[in-house]
Design a protein around this motif. Structure first.
Motif, PDB file in Angstrom:
ATOM      1  N   ARG A  50       0.836  -1.197   0.000  1.00 27.20           N
ATOM      2  CA  ARG A  50       0.000   0.000   0.000  1.00 27.20           C
ATOM      3  C   ARG A  50       0.876   1.253   0.000  1.00 27.20           C
ATOM      4  O   ARG A  50       1.920   1.289   0.622  1.00 27.20           O
ATOM      5  N   THR A  51       0.400   2.279  -0.664  1.00 18.80           N
ATOM      6  CA  THR A  51       1.064   3.580  -0.640  1.00 18.80           C
ATOM      7  C   THR A  51       0.607   4.336   0.608  1.00 18.80           C
ATOM      8  O   THR A  51      -0.375   3.949   1.261  1.00 18.80           O
ATOM      9  N   ARG A  52       1.285   5.436   0.907  1.00 15.71           N
ATOM     10  CA  ARG A  52       0.882   6.248   2.067  1.00 15.71           C
ATOM     11  C   ARG A  52      -0.551   6.736   1.923  1.00 15.71           C
ATOM     12  O   ARG A  52      -1.322   6.689   2.883  1.00 15.71           O
ATOM     13  N   SER A  53      -0.899   7.208   0.748  1.00 16.78           N
ATOM     14  CA  SER A  53      -2.263   7.729   0.579  1.00 16.78           C
ATOM     15  C   SER A  53      -3.299   6.610   0.679  1.00 16.78           C
ATOM     16  O   SER A  53      -4.393   6.827   1.212  1.00 16.78           O
ATOM     17  N   ALA A  56      -3.682   5.930   4.377  1.00 16.19           N
ATOM     18  CA  ALA A  56      -4.453   7.006   5.005  1.00 16.19           C
ATOM     19  C   ALA A  56      -5.949   6.830   4.757  1.00 16.19           C
ATOM     20  O   ALA A  56      -6.758   6.944   5.684  1.00 16.19           O
ATOM     21  N   ARG A  57      -6.313   6.524   3.527  1.00 14.99           N
ATOM     22  CA  ARG A  57      -7.731   6.313   3.205  1.00 14.99           C
ATOM     23  C   ARG A  57      -8.290   5.094   3.937  1.00 14.99           C
ATOM     24  O   ARG A  57      -9.385   5.139   4.487  1.00 14.99           O
ATOM     25  N   GLU A  58      -7.530   4.016   3.960  1.00 15.97           N
ATOM     26  CA  GLU A  58      -7.996   2.773   4.584  1.00 15.97           C
ATOM     27  C   GLU A  58      -8.187   2.918   6.096  1.00 15.97           C
ATOM     28  O   GLU A  58      -9.109   2.348   6.668  1.00 15.97           O
ATOM     29  N   ASP A  63      -2.573  11.993   5.759  1.00 13.89           N
ATOM     30  CA  ASP A  63      -1.286  11.581   5.199  1.00 13.89           C
ATOM     31  C   ASP A  63      -0.149  11.871   6.179  1.00 13.89           C
ATOM     32  O   ASP A  63       0.788  11.080   6.297  1.00 13.89           O
ATOM     33  N   ASN A  64      -0.234  13.002   6.884  1.00 16.30           N
ATOM     34  CA  ASN A  64       0.817  13.351   7.850  1.00 16.30           C
ATOM     35  C   ASN A  64       0.865  12.356   9.004  1.00 16.30           C
ATOM     36  O   ASN A  64       1.948  12.030   9.495  1.00 16.30           O
ATOM     37  N   THR A  65      -0.274  11.872   9.434  1.00 16.14           N
ATOM     38  CA  THR A  65      -0.305  10.861  10.495  1.00 16.14           C
ATOM     39  C   THR A  65       0.372   9.584  10.018  1.00 16.14           C
ATOM     40  O   THR A  65       1.174   8.978  10.740  1.00 16.14           O
TER      41      THR A  65
END
Length: 109
Positions: A50-53, A56-58, A63-65
């Motif tokens: 998984r990418t960072r974004s 974040a969505r999941e 994104d910063n978290t």
């Protein structure tokens, strides 16, 4: 970053083919490196490619978290980024004696 994500996805595919649960590997690493539950969750998602974004969505966080949790788990695990993480996890997967990813004296099982 796309090449590193592809590398982690390839690792995830190999682990699935061998019946090695990524969640179980993340849990063992979390215990060995004293990761928080959220860092363990991030590690499992990173290992799935998984990418960072996407993370974040999941997880319904910013994104910063995600960046903060990932930075902390990299620091605790002593890796410099996704590429190092993939190499460390690959080395631990290849070595059935518990060496590689885990600190000395800590078993992979």
């Amino acid at each position: 970053e796309a090449a590193r994500v592809d590398e982690l996805r390839s690792l995830a595919d190999r682990c699935r083919a061998e019946g090695d649960s990524l969640e179980a590997r993340a849990a063992r690493a979390a215990r060995a490196f004293m990761l928080t539950r959220r860092e363990e969750e991030m590690l499992a998602l990173l290992l799935k490619g998984r990418t960072r974004s996407e993370i974040a969505r999941e997880l319904y966080v910013s994104d910063n978290t995600v960046k903060t949790h990932i930075r902390n788990l990299y620091r605790k695990m002593g890796v410099g980024g996704r590429e190092d993480l993939a190499e460390s996890m690959e080395a631990a997967r290849d070595r059935r004696d518990g060496e590689g990813l885990l600190p000395s004296g800590v078993s992979d099982r």
